[in-house]
Motif scaffolding. Structure first.
Motif, PDB file in Angstrom:
ATOM      1  N   UNK A 201       0.829  -1.204   0.000  1.00  0.00           N
ATOM      2  CA  UNK A 201       0.000   0.000   0.000  1.00  0.00           C
ATOM      3  C   UNK A 201       0.858   1.246   0.000  1.00  0.00           C
ATOM      4  N   UNK A 202       0.585   2.137  -0.963  1.00  0.00           N
ATOM      5  CA  UNK A 202       1.454   3.310  -1.127  1.00  0.00           C
ATOM      6  C   UNK A 202       1.421   4.216   0.082  1.00  0.00           C
ATOM      7  N   UNK A 203       0.254   4.365   0.727  1.00  0.00           N
ATOM      8  CA  UNK A 203       0.150   5.276   1.862  1.00  0.00           C
ATOM      9  C   UNK A 203       0.987   4.793   3.034  1.00  0.00           C
ATOM     10  N   UNK A 204       0.884   3.508   3.328  1.00  0.00           N
ATOM     11  CA  UNK A 204       1.659   2.934   4.431  1.00  0.00           C
ATOM     12  C   UNK A 204       3.149   3.082   4.186  1.00  0.00           C
ATOM     13  N   UNK A 205       3.612   2.667   3.000  1.00  0.00           N
ATOM     14  CA  UNK A 205       5.047   2.689   2.707  1.00  0.00           C
ATOM     15  C   UNK A 205       5.576   4.117   2.689  1.00  0.00           C
ATOM     16  N   UNK A 206       4.851   5.038   2.040  1.00  0.00           N
ATOM     17  CA  UNK A 206       5.322   6.416   1.960  1.00  0.00           C
ATOM     18  C   UNK A 206       5.387   7.063   3.342  1.00  0.00           C
ATOM     19  N   UNK A 207       4.390   6.772   4.183  1.00  0.00           N
ATOM     20  CA  UNK A 207       4.387   7.332   5.540  1.00  0.00           C
ATOM     21  C   UNK A 207       5.608   6.860   6.324  1.00  0.00           C
ATOM     22  N   UNK A 208       5.880   5.558   6.271  1.00  0.00           N
ATOM     23  CA  UNK A 208       6.989   5.035   7.072  1.00  0.00           C
ATOM     24  C   UNK A 208       8.348   5.464   6.514  1.00  0.00           C
ATOM     25  N   UNK A 209       8.470   5.597   5.200  1.00  0.00           N
ATOM     26  CA  UNK A 209       9.716   6.131   4.654  1.00  0.00           C
ATOM     27  C   UNK A 209       9.919   7.579   5.090  1.00  0.00           C
ATOM     28  N   UNK A 210       8.832   8.349   5.130  1.00  0.00           N
ATOM     29  CA  UNK A 210       8.928   9.733   5.606  1.00  0.00           C
ATOM     30  C   UNK A 210       9.365   9.772   7.067  1.00  0.00           C
ATOM     31  N   UNK A 211       8.863   8.843   7.873  1.00  0.00           N
ATOM     32  CA  UNK A 211       9.256   8.777   9.277  1.00  0.00           C
ATOM     33  C   UNK A 211      10.733   8.419   9.417  1.00  0.00           C
ATOM     34  N   UNK A 212      11.222   7.542   8.532  1.00  0.00           N
ATOM     35  CA  UNK A 212      12.639   7.176   8.569  1.00  0.00           C
ATOM     36  C   UNK A 212      13.501   8.400   8.241  1.00  0.00           C
ATOM     37  N   UNK A 213      13.089   9.173   7.224  1.00  0.00           N
ATOM     38  CA  UNK A 213      13.805  10.427   6.925  1.00  0.00           C
ATOM     39  C   UNK A 213      13.809  11.338   8.150  1.00  0.00           C
ATOM     40  N   UNK A 214      12.664  11.462   8.801  1.00  0.00           N
ATOM     41  CA  UNK A 214      12.548  12.353   9.952  1.00  0.00           C
ATOM     42  C   UNK A 214      13.408  11.862  11.114  1.00  0.00           C
ATOM     43  N   UNK A 215      13.383  10.583  11.355  1.00  0.00           N
ATOM     44  CA  UNK A 215      14.193  10.024  12.434  1.00  0.00           C
ATOM     45  C   UNK A 215      15.686  10.253  12.169  1.00  0.00           C
ATOM     46  N   UNK A 216      16.089  10.074  10.936  1.00  0.00           N
ATOM     47  CA  UNK A 216      17.491  10.325  10.593  1.00  0.00           C
ATOM     48  C   UNK A 216      17.856  11.788  10.809  1.00  0.00           C
ATOM     49  N   UNK A 217      16.952  12.676  10.421  1.00  0.00           N
ATOM     50  CA  UNK A 217      17.196  14.124  10.582  1.00  0.00           C
ATOM     51  C   UNK A 217      17.426  14.475  12.051  1.00  0.00           C
ATOM     52  N   UNK A 218      16.708  13.809  12.937  1.00  0.00           N
ATOM     53  CA  UNK A 218      16.834  14.113  14.367  1.00  0.00           C
ATOM     54  C   UNK A 218      17.874  13.230  15.056  1.00  0.00           C
ATOM     55  N   UNK A 219      18.696  12.534  14.259  1.00  0.00           N
ATOM     56  CA  UNK A 219      19.865  11.877  14.820  1.00  0.00           C
ATOM     57  C   UNK A 219      19.717  10.420  15.200  1.00  0.00           C
ATOM     58  N   UNK A 220      18.710   9.742  14.681  1.00  0.00           N
ATOM     59  CA  UNK A 220      18.557   8.316  15.005  1.00  0.00           C
ATOM     60  C   UNK A 220      19.754   7.527  14.486  1.00  0.00           C
ATOM     61  N   UNK A 221      20.125   6.492  15.199  1.00  0.00           N
ATOM     62  CA  UNK A 221      21.257   5.655  14.817  1.00  0.00           C
ATOM     63  C   UNK A 221      20.859   4.719  13.680  1.00  0.00           C
ATOM     64  N   UNK A 222      21.843   4.155  12.960  1.00  0.00           N
ATOM     65  CA  UNK A 222      21.521   3.159  11.936  1.00  0.00           C
ATOM     66  C   UNK A 222      20.697   1.995  12.476  1.00  0.00           C
ATOM     67  N   UNK A 223      20.976   1.579  13.720  1.00  0.00           N
ATOM     68  CA  UNK A 223      20.232   0.477  14.326  1.00  0.00           C
ATOM     69  C   UNK A 223      18.779   0.875  14.577  1.00  0.00           C
ATOM     70  N   UNK A 224      18.553   2.112  15.026  1.00  0.00           N
ATOM     71  CA  UNK A 224      17.190   2.594  15.265  1.00  0.00           C
ATOM     72  C   UNK A 224      16.395   2.648  13.959  1.00  0.00           C
ATOM     73  N   UNK A 225      17.036   3.100  12.899  1.00  0.00           N
ATOM     74  CA  UNK A 225      16.351   3.176  11.607  1.00  0.00           C
ATOM     75  C   UNK A 225      15.960   1.787  11.120  1.00  0.00           C
TER      76      UNK A 225
END
Length: 235
Positions: A201-225
């Motif tokens: 589902x495009x909505x689910x995948x796009x939402x979670x990819x956006x969250x991964x971008x956001x988490x990376x921006x705020x300093x999440x570790x590779x393991x957290x991502x």
């Protein structure tokens, strides 16, 4: 623009159980490039249990065996590559016509790294919009599905992909390239499969990819991502 016959491209494709897509890509590469400009096609296999390796051999590409992990696989492919320019390509992404000439032109114009714009193989308007954004020369609009070319000496200088990243390795590397090179967005398009969006589902995948971008921006570790990706997309 006149191009030096001495400069050639090594294409590096990380693969894992890609028998359904890889044969089409390898045929397509031959149709959209010149053997005079392509040094080799290296498929780095992360331990496929299907017929991926048979497909590679059947199409005359080079097989390199590796432990699983796209960053590790691509680094190993780069280490063995003989071309002056490395071109990283996903197994479900199709190149535009004369992509090799376009890459060589960009390099001769002084661009040490870059990518193509992207289109999905779908008419979904939301995915078409996100693909349209690949024309914007900003790290937020970059991803591995757009492919990546880089001069080999620059790849070595920047130490390549960070193998701590089990996902997001393309974006993390490209973010570093933006800081150290004149990154070029070529005007032509690669066509990439929307299979993950169709499956989940495009909505689910796009939402979670956006969250991964956001988490990376705020300093999440590779393991957290990776934990977030594994929980919300792989599961």
């Amino acid at each position: 623009m006149k191009q030096s016959n001495a400069v050639k491209i090594s294409i590096i494709i990380p693969v894992l159980n890609e028998e359904a897509y890889l044969g089409k890509l390898l045929k397509h590469i031959s149709k959209t490039s010149s053997p005079k400009k392509i040094m080799e096609v290296i498929c780095v296999d992360g331990g496929s249990v299907d017929k991926t390796v048979d497909v590679i051999n059947r199409h005359g590409a080079k097989v390199v065996h590796s432990k699983k992990g796209r960053a590790r696989q691509m680094n190993l492919g780069a280490k063995q590559a003989k071309g002056e320019i490395l071109y990283f390509l996903h197994a479900d992404t199709l190149t535009p016509k004369d992509f090799d000439r376009q890459i060589l032109n960009a390099v001769e114009q002084g661009h040490e790294s870059g990518c193509f714009r992207m289109r999905f193989d779908t008419k979904n308007p939301i995915l078409r919009f996100f693909a349209w954004m690949s024309k914007i020369n900003h790290t937020l609009c970059r991803g591995g599905d757009q492919s990546l070319f880089i001069k080999k000496h620059v790849f070595n200088k920047t130490k390549g992909f960070n193998e701590d990243y089990l996902i997001y390795e393309d974006t993390e590397f490209i973010q570093r390239l933006y800081q150290q090179t004149k990154f070029k967005i070529l005007s032509d398009y690669v066509i990439t499969s929307a299979r993950k969006y169709r499956e989940q589902g495009w909505l689910k995948v796009q939402f979670h990819f956006a969250m991964i971008h956001l988490k990376n921006y705020f300093g999440a570790s590779p393991e957290d991502l990776y934990r977030y990706y594994h929980k919300n997309i792989l599961s």
